[in-house]
Design an enzyme around this catalytic site. Sequence first.
Site, PDB file in Angstrom:
ATOM      1  N   ARG A 145       0.626  -1.007  -0.051  1.00  0.00           N
ATOM      2  CA  ARG A 145      -0.117   0.061  -0.106  1.00  0.00           C
ATOM      3  C   ARG A 145       0.980   1.222  -0.101  1.00  0.00           C
ATOM      4  NH1 ARG A 145      -2.954  -3.815  -0.595  1.00  0.00           N
ATOM      5  NH2 ARG A 145      -4.962  -4.090   0.291  1.00  0.00           N
ATOM      6  N   LYS A 200       1.688 -14.973  -7.193  1.00  0.00           N
ATOM      7  CA  LYS A 200       0.470 -14.751  -7.862  1.00  0.00           C
ATOM      8  C   LYS A 200       0.490 -14.287  -9.257  1.00  0.00           C
ATOM      9  CE  LYS A 200      -0.717 -12.799  -4.050  1.00  0.00           C
ATOM     10  NZ  LYS A 200      -1.337 -12.263  -2.946  1.00  0.00           N
ATOM     11  N   GLY A 234      -2.305 -13.544 -11.350  1.00  0.00           N
ATOM     12  CA  GLY A 234      -3.337 -13.192 -11.846  1.00  0.00           C
ATOM     13  C   GLY A 234      -4.237 -14.320 -12.348  1.00  0.00           C
ATOM     14  N   ASP A 262      -6.606 -11.717  -0.953  1.00  0.00           N
ATOM     15  CA  ASP A 262      -6.885 -12.431   0.282  1.00  0.00           C
ATOM     16  C   ASP A 262      -7.440 -13.577   0.078  1.00  0.00           C
ATOM     17  OD1 ASP A 262      -5.766  -9.899   1.451  1.00  0.00           O
ATOM     18  OD2 ASP A 262      -7.621  -8.937   1.255  1.00  0.00           O
TER      19      ASP A 262
END
Length: 317
Positions: free
Chosen positions: A169, A229, A231, A263
């Site tokens: 973030r 990850k 996508g 998440d």
Amino acid sequence: MSEFLTIGEPMAVFASEDVDKSLVEAHNFGKYAAGAELNVAIGVSRLGHTAAYLSSVGDDPFGKFLIQAMQVENVDATYVTKSNEYWTGFYLKERVNVGDPSTHYFRKNSAAANYDIRNLEKLNLDDVKIAHLSGIFAALSENDLEVLKALGKTLQSAGKLITFDPNLRPALWDTQSRMIEVTNELAKLATIVVPGVNEGEILVGTDDPASIADFYLNQSRHTQIVIVKIGPKGAFIKEKGKPGRTIQGFKVDKVVDTVGAGDGFAVGLITGLLEKQTLDNAVKRGCAVGALAVMSPGDNDGYPTPDELHKFMSQSV
């Protein structure tokens, strides 16, 4: 104590119900419980596992709403404290048909950002099998960074399996260089590091999943597995001392809201491991929960029950 444990900032989110209208133009909003780590706890509980959540909320309507939401989802809120001095964070989120929604946060100096490290002394870790840490909590304040480090070391000493999601973030950090330095240092606490490929490009300087995995496997003796990850394509797995491999993702008919997908992946992975599935099957489950998440408007509304997950995975073979 629960078999799963996480720490984070719970937030009330007001999600626009007016499609493709800016937050300035929107008039209709739905209220939901949110926060990356709370999303994971809710998802783990929804799939039939005991989950406990550490945090602090204000003694205000949002704080009471969030504790009620945890109770509804059977998330153990024993370790969620109430503050009379600090308030509960919240945020606004657009509703879009394509791409990531715009968000606007109100969380500075929240109760969670002022979590009392002495609360960690009350923890009973006897039944905990997996703990999940996220870079978001560390970004809230220097106080929370120290809390996360202390909790991570306590979990390590107790021999617990730790998953770590960078959950970058940038808006919460003073500088990008500080974000990269701290996030990569926190990753050393984890048994399993789970970055997104775009996060890897920021943190490691490459979008090559194998190179991202090698970076984290080589920087810490504690890290045994890295899952990148990628996508809709799925996820790349690399275990220490073994060649990497890719697990295919799932196709979705329509993306409604991408918030909560990462998440959701953690939810599938963690519950798969709790159920002693193979690593490949646990990652496949993570891809499935992530796919279900993007088809629903709330941050965690799309997280399935066991029957819903089984049905989706069976139909998507």
